[in-house]
Design a protein around this motif. Structure first.
Motif, short mmCIF file in Angstrom:
data_model
loop_
_atom_site.label_atom_id
_atom_site.label_comp_id
_atom_site.label_asym_id
_atom_site.label_seq_id
_atom_site.Cartn_x
_atom_site.Cartn_y
_atom_site.Cartn_z
N ILE A 63 71.47 75.95 -10.38
CA ILE A 63 72.91 76.20 -10.40
C ILE A 63 73.35 76.83 -9.08
N GLN A 64 74.47 76.35 -8.57
CA GLN A 64 74.99 76.87 -7.30
C GLN A 64 75.99 77.98 -7.59
N ASP A 65 75.46 79.19 -7.80
CA ASP A 65 76.32 80.34 -8.12
C ASP A 65 76.05 81.51 -7.18
N ASP A 66 75.60 81.20 -5.96
CA ASP A 66 75.27 82.27 -5.01
C ASP A 66 76.48 83.14 -4.70
N LEU A 67 77.66 82.52 -4.63
CA LEU A 67 78.85 83.27 -4.24
C LEU A 67 79.16 84.38 -5.23
N VAL A 68 79.31 84.03 -6.51
CA VAL A 68 79.71 85.04 -7.49
C VAL A 68 78.62 86.08 -7.70
N ARG A 69 77.36 85.69 -7.56
CA ARG A 69 76.27 86.64 -7.77
C ARG A 69 76.13 87.61 -6.60
N SER A 70 76.60 87.21 -5.43
CA SER A 70 76.48 88.08 -4.25
C SER A 70 77.65 89.05 -4.11
N LEU A 71 78.70 88.87 -4.94
CA LEU A 71 79.87 89.73 -4.84
C LEU A 71 79.76 90.91 -5.80
N SER A 72 80.31 92.04 -5.37
CA SER A 72 80.41 93.19 -6.27
C SER A 72 81.52 92.94 -7.28
N ASP A 73 81.59 93.79 -8.31
CA ASP A 73 82.62 93.63 -9.33
C ASP A 73 84.02 93.73 -8.72
N GLU A 74 84.20 94.66 -7.80
CA GLU A 74 85.52 94.83 -7.16
C GLU A 74 85.87 93.61 -6.32
#
Length: 437
Positions: free
Chosen positions: A161-172
């Motif tokens: 799955i290509q979800d690197d973006l959301v997993r690399s971001l903090s909650d804020e």
């Protein structure tokens, strides 16, 4: 974007919104070009889709979908009927299979054969089991739309799955991204992919520590019902333009008595086709922000043609690409004909002069600001303390007339004389509506 066409549902829902349930079943079916039986079946299907996506808003037994649209539409900030893109982008069997594939790829990289074994073991009893070719086709589709990616390395290829973006971001950071996508999806075009991205980000937020992030910082009311529905064809047409490929479709003009016709699948009930069969080379897509409409400008046997996308059904793209040099010449020809077009008019150029009156008792001249903002290449050629004269050369006066009329008493058309007479007659007609009874 979508793997399955849903022309019938698009036209069905558009008419349902425009009529607010005012038609009887027979009238609705005749206007749409389907049987009453198909009308009932389509309505049941749409109710099932709406209920599966929004079970908390499930309709009461016997309550019509038309009533839900008529009375509940403005209670929602979502554009109406976006669920078509959520629920019918893939067939029911494909949706179950793809859900299993994405679930298996969550947190690990797998090969096509490993996914085939997992999919065969996880599908409900009674459904046909997929083969390797089907799984590879699903993986290719998911890769094209950006949901998964193929890992580098030798065969057999592994996918994840290509979800690197959301997993690399903090909650804020994720909340900031969600707010940005929410604003852009509601204010920019095209919007469908933005809404789908917003939904995905919201689900990611709800899984994390921000599970209580339920209050929406921005609220919108959607006004253009057809705009979202017409985006179903937008990406197909843009793909054809990039590839310089012709398209074929059945076209129903705005003046047509019908807006859709079912395909002839039963030879016992063969009938003459409705609409007009078109084969043309797309050149440009134009959006009319004033009415929320998409237009296709294309080249065919009769030269430059214009189509409202809401009348396009059964669209298919050809494989052969047009010659690049010849295609460039047609683009230049179109640009030259649109040189003085307010929107897409290709008629003879005419010079329009209008006097705009400054607002009285206001420190801010909002009339002039709007003219400067929306007046395109027109110029202010004269100005005094009470008014200013605006001049522009356009292809015909049909498209600029609604803009001039929208200024009301703050605008007086000076030239051409024919347009001035038309405006006078229209204002007389409007005045008659307000005469005492």
């Amino acid at each position: 974007m979508a793997k399955e066409s849903f022309d019938k549902e698009i036209q069905f829902l558009r008419m349902l919104v425009l009529t607010s349930g005012a038609f009887s079943r027979q009238q609705f079916a005749e206007r749409l070009g389907i049987s009453v039986h198909t009308f009932d079946k389509t309505l049941r299907r749409l109710k099932e889709v709406a209920g599966s996506l929004h079970p908390q808003d499930a309709q009461e037994p016997g309550k019509e979908l038309a009533d839900s649209i008529r009375f509940s539409y403005y209670d929602s900030a979502d554009p109406l009927l976006l669920f078509l893109f959520r629920a019918k982008s893939v067939k029911e069997t494909e949706s179950q299979r793809i859900s299993l594939l994405l679930g298996a790829l969550n947190g690990q990289a797998l090969t096509a054969m490993e996914l085939l074994d997992l999919c065969c073991a996880g599908l409900p009893a009674g459904l046909a089991l997929p083969d390797e070719k089907t799984i590879r086709s699903d993986l290719k589709y998911l890769e094209v739309v950006g949901v998964i990616r193929r890992e580098p390395g030798p065969r057999p290829y592994r996918y994840r799955i290509q979800d690197d973006l959301v997993r690399s971001l903090s909650d804020e950071e994720l909340m900031d991204l969600y707010d940005f996508v929410d604003v852009m999806a509601n204010t920019q075009i095209p919007s469908v992919q933005g809404y789908l991205l917003r939904d995905g980000l919201k689900k990611q937020l709800m899984r994390g520590t921000e599970a209580n992030y339920a209050a929406e910082p921005f609220l919108y009311k959607y006004h253009y019902h057809s705009r979202i529905l017409d985006e179903a064809h937008l990406f197909t047409l843009l793909h054809a333009i990039r590839g310089r490929r012709r398209v074929q479709f059945q076209y129903f003009s705005p003046k047509s008595e019908k807006s859709y016709a079912a395909r002839n699948t039963n030879p016992l009930f063969e009938r003459s086709p409705e609409g007009r069969a078109e084969k043309t080379l797309p050149l440009k897509i134009v959006y009319d922000h004033q009415y929320g409409r998409w237009y296709l400008l294309a080249h065919g046997r009769e030269g430059i043609r214009k189509y409202r996308t809401e009348g396009i059904t059964q669209i298919t793209e050809e494989n052969e690409a047009a010659d690049e040099q010849w295609y460039g010449q047609k683009l230049q020809e179109l640009d030259e004909r649109l040189r003085y077009s307010w929107l897409i008019d290709t008629g003879k150029p005419v010079t329009v002069r209008a006097r705009f009156y400054n607002p009285e008792g206001s420190d801010f001249n909002f009339v002039k600001e709007r003219v400067l903002l929306q007046g395109q290449w027109g110029e202010i050629v004269y100005e005094d303390g009470h008014s200013f004269t605006y001049e522009i050369t356009v292809n015909g006066t049909t498209e600029i007339k609604p803009w001039l009329r929208s200024f009301g008493s703050s605008c007086e058309v000076l030239e051409p004389a024919r347009l001035r007479r038309e405006m006078i007659e229209e204002w007389k007609e409007i005045r008659a509506y307000y005469e005492s009874v």
